[in-house]
Enzyme design. Sequence first.
Site, PDB file in Angstrom:
ATOM      1  N   CYS A   1       0.841  -1.179   0.000  1.00  0.00           N
ATOM      2  CA  CYS A   1       0.000   0.000   0.000  1.00  0.00           C
ATOM      3  C   CYS A   1       0.885   1.239   0.000  1.00  0.00           C
ATOM      4  CB  CYS A   1      -0.939   0.092   1.194  1.00  0.00           C
ATOM      5  SG  CYS A   1      -2.075  -1.273   1.324  1.00  0.00           S
TER       6      CYS A   1
ATOM      7  N   ARG B   1       3.841  -0.298  -4.893  1.00  0.00           N
ATOM      8  CA  ARG B   1       3.574  -0.821  -3.550  1.00  0.00           C
ATOM      9  C   ARG B   1       2.264  -1.609  -3.477  1.00  0.00           C
ATOM     10  NH1 ARG B   1       6.757   1.839   0.260  1.00  0.00           N
ATOM     11  NH2 ARG B   1       5.332   1.172   1.892  1.00  0.00           N
TER      12      ARG B   1
ATOM     13  N   TRP C   1      -2.599  -2.773  -1.602  1.00  0.00           N
ATOM     14  CA  TRP C   1      -2.269  -4.193  -1.727  1.00  0.00           C
ATOM     15  C   TRP C   1      -3.106  -4.879  -0.649  1.00  0.00           C
ATOM     16  CZ3 TRP C   1      -0.150  -8.149   1.253  1.00  0.00           C
ATOM     17  CH2 TRP C   1       0.269  -9.290   0.536  1.00  0.00           C
TER      18      TRP C   1
ATOM     19  N   ASN D   1      -1.461   2.475   5.553  1.00  0.00           N
ATOM     20  CA  ASN D   1      -0.570   1.404   5.087  1.00  0.00           C
ATOM     21  C   ASN D   1      -0.124   0.639   6.331  1.00  0.00           C
ATOM     22  OD1 ASN D   1       2.945   1.449   4.239  1.00  0.00           O
ATOM     23  ND2 ASN D   1       1.508  -0.212   3.982  1.00  0.00           N
ATOM     24  N   GLY D   2      -0.403  -0.654   6.370  1.00  0.00           N
ATOM     25  CA  GLY D   2      -0.024  -1.451   7.533  1.00  0.00           C
ATOM     26  C   GLY D   2      -1.130  -2.433   7.869  1.00  0.00           C
TER      27      GLY D   2
ATOM     28  N   GLU E   1      17.484 -17.408  -7.628  1.00  0.00           N
ATOM     29  CA  GLU E   1      17.063 -16.071  -8.047  1.00  0.00           C
ATOM     30  C   GLU E   1      16.475 -16.114  -9.463  1.00  0.00           C
ATOM     31  OE1 GLU E   1      16.341 -13.475  -6.722  1.00  0.00           O
ATOM     32  OE2 GLU E   1      16.510 -11.894  -8.211  1.00  0.00           O
TER      33      GLU E   1
ATOM     34  N   LYS F   1      12.647 -15.012 -10.458  1.00  0.00           N
ATOM     35  CA  LYS F   1      12.318 -14.001 -11.483  1.00  0.00           C
ATOM     36  C   LYS F   1      11.249 -14.545 -12.430  1.00  0.00           C
ATOM     37  CE  LYS F   1      13.492 -11.302  -9.931  1.00  0.00           C
ATOM     38  NZ  LYS F   1      14.113 -11.205  -8.718  1.00  0.00           N
TER      39      LYS F   1
ATOM     40  N   GLU G   1       7.707 -14.989 -10.641  1.00  0.00           N
ATOM     41  CA  GLU G   1       6.922 -13.837 -10.216  1.00  0.00           C
ATOM     42  C   GLU G   1       6.393 -13.003 -11.367  1.00  0.00           C
ATOM     43  OE1 GLU G   1       8.976 -11.050  -7.629  1.00  0.00           O
ATOM     44  OE2 GLU G   1      10.854 -11.346  -8.681  1.00  0.00           O
TER      45      GLU G   1
ATOM     46  N   HIS H   1      18.295 -36.378  -6.032  1.00  0.00           N
ATOM     47  CA  HIS H   1      17.602 -36.899  -4.850  1.00  0.00           C
ATOM     48  C   HIS H   1      16.101 -36.625  -4.906  1.00  0.00           C
ATOM     49  CE1 HIS H   1      21.431 -37.922  -3.044  1.00  0.00           C
ATOM     50  NE2 HIS H   1      21.869 -36.738  -3.421  1.00  0.00           N
TER      51      HIS H   1
ATOM     52  N   LYS I   1       5.914  -4.261  -4.252  1.00  0.00           N
ATOM     53  CA  LYS I   1       7.355  -4.104  -4.159  1.00  0.00           C
ATOM     54  C   LYS I   1       7.856  -4.149  -2.715  1.00  0.00           C
ATOM     55  CE  LYS I   1      11.373  -3.014  -5.900  1.00  0.00           C
ATOM     56  NZ  LYS I   1      12.030  -4.133  -6.566  1.00  0.00           N
TER      57      LYS I   1
HETATM   58  O1  M6R Z   1      12.925  -4.778  -0.051  1.00  0.00           O
HETATM   59  P1  M6R Z   1      13.421  -6.168   0.271  1.00  0.00           P
HETATM   60  O2  M6R Z   1      14.708  -6.466  -0.391  1.00  0.00           O
HETATM   61  O3  M6R Z   1      13.472  -6.424   1.738  1.00  0.00           O
HETATM   62  O4  M6R Z   1      12.326  -7.101  -0.351  1.00  0.00           O
HETATM   63  C1  M6R Z   1      12.384  -8.498  -0.174  1.00  0.00           C
HETATM   64  C2  M6R Z   1      11.435  -9.216  -1.093  1.00  0.00           C
HETATM   65  O5  M6R Z   1      10.123  -8.813  -0.862  1.00  0.00           O
HETATM   66  C3  M6R Z   1      11.769  -8.955  -2.566  1.00  0.00           C
HETATM   67  O6  M6R Z   1      13.086  -9.281  -2.858  1.00  0.00           O
HETATM   68  C4  M6R Z   1      10.833  -9.782  -3.470  1.00  0.00           C
HETATM   69  O7  M6R Z   1      11.087 -11.132  -3.316  1.00  0.00           O
HETATM   70  C5  M6R Z   1      10.974  -9.355  -4.931  1.00  0.00           C
HETATM   71  N1  M6R Z   1       9.690  -9.317  -5.553  1.00  0.00           N
HETATM   72  C6  M6R Z   1      11.823 -10.266  -5.730  1.00  0.00           C
HETATM   73  O8  M6R Z   1      11.932  -9.889  -7.051  1.00  0.00           O
END
Ligand code: M6R
Length: 614
Positions: free
Chosen positions: A2, A27, A75, A101-102, A487, A491, A494, A510, A609
Amino acid sequence: MCGIVGYLGDGNTYEVLIKGLHRLEYRGYDSAGIALVDTKGKLHVYKSKGKVENLENMCSGKDLEATAGIAHTRWATHGEPSDNNAHPHYSEDGNLALVHNGTIENYKVLKDALVKHGCKFHSETDTEVLVQLIEYIRLGNNCSLVEAVQEALKQVEGAYAIAVLEKDKPDTIIAARKSSPLVIGIGENEMFLASDASPFVEYTSNAVYLKDGEIAILKKGEPLKIIDLDNNNSKVDVTKLKMSISELEKGGYPHFMLKEIFEQPNTLRESIRGRVVDGGKRIIINGVRDNKETFVNARRIVFVACGTSWHAAMVGKYLFQDICDIPVVVEYASEFRYSNPVLGPGDIVIALSQSGETADTLAAVKIAREKGAFVFGVCNAVGSSIPRETHSGAYIHVGPEIGVASTKAFTGQVMVLTLIALSVAHLKGTLPEEEIARIGKALLDIPEKVEKVLKLNDKIERLSAIYTYAHNFLYLGRGCNFPTALEGALKLKEISYIHAEGYPAAEMKHGPIALIDEEMPSVIIAPKDHLYDKIVSNVQQVKARGGSIVAIVTEGDTVIKNLANHVLEIPEVPECLSPIVASVPLQLLAYYIAINKGKDVDMPRNLAKSVTVE
Ligand code: M6R
């Protein structure tokens, strides 16, 4: 999660708020809403499910005159994304509007009590309880809005950044925060508030970061006033922002994600600027230099992080163990915080976070401090909460990252962790000086190497067409490129919504090897490193089962070239730096697959984000 924004001044309130919402849309984008007050004492609230552009369409032709306003991009946590659950929420008498927000953890108890007193609720959100409670207190105690906010917040458990607008007070906005970010902008005859400074950076560079437990009173014609819940005055600490508007725009790229991928040569230069000196012979990280004894005598390093930052921390584990001889554990911040972590003096907790606001990582930092560990932050967003809660730290300096899928933050984090590890190795004498100089020199060359990797763009775009309709992917890597595999898989997941799993290449036999068939591609990160021969065997194992292979290999590799269906060649770099160059083609592959599938890569479904809720 948010984003909230507020404006008070002589400018075009609606325009400032809408532009601000667009900047904060990373956000959350489940719904958006706006509340405006004008000098005639009218409070207009417009809200709409979906992205900010839906709200704009809805507002066209409406009365948008205002001297003050607040707005929100959501969000969803409590209650589905809908017009009704969109913020701002208002008190039943229509006197107050509020954005939040929260998460209000005790909202149910508060709501039940208010319902007993005759309050009617119109949404399923936890937020509505706040605005109803504030108004209930204001009316019941016949007090000012500020007093009602103070009293209400004393009853609330959870996290909040809020802004409240009162119908008859077109010259005032009240804002408050606890565990969710809030920053106030002070301009000429105007004031702003927002979840981060991006909505007001073009109007003013004077920012005040609100601290937990503080309430800001923004009143036209008066200086910003900050008090706490008990009415004590707090100092108004003005920070000069260094952000520029160009950093917040796409700069000709179709998406922020692609822009951020291509920015990496420059962002990596920024990460090392002033830190790698004498042609690579000396590495200077102030936070390490100033805490030399702590690092030299560390008995253990505990990384806490989430998502992509957790993957960077995993690379950090290999680095610190290999070159500093320090035992390392890597914890998901969300697990760490509820696991009774055994910590004490001698332990260094390194918190990694791009945003510096991730709720779980922030909570982990607080716990680590309470338990007596030395806490070091590696963050990107300057002035965010985590750097303010840690004993020391190092910024990664990659500039605002707006694409929800983290790219340049990952490479920046790995780069800064490498710098920290090298400077600790130097202090401890665990790595020969010549080796430090060799890696230091290679560090300076990394931006150019990444530029070279980016030349693979067209090839990767073509390659992506072949794999767009796969339903599952396996990403395999070994050593410090096991996290690169994790990683790469994240990517893809998501932004393209394709299931992908990252695995240590040797662990595959395994279990996951059972999944391999001609329909399940494997992306194998196999640079020439000390595990190269081992990973060649893993490539053969996949090939023997008919799986198709995309391999990331070192330039000039011939062995894997003969085994894989496709290879992407990356320049040779010291082993510890290979996750930086190897992750870039994986970012591009995920990007183009998602584009081929018509997905919104900058705003993938269900994500936000900055994850400021648990
Ligand atoms: O702001 P942060 O690095 O603490 O965020 C952590 C995760 O929320 C963030 O890396 C998330 O996994 C991304 N969407 C990955 O691309």
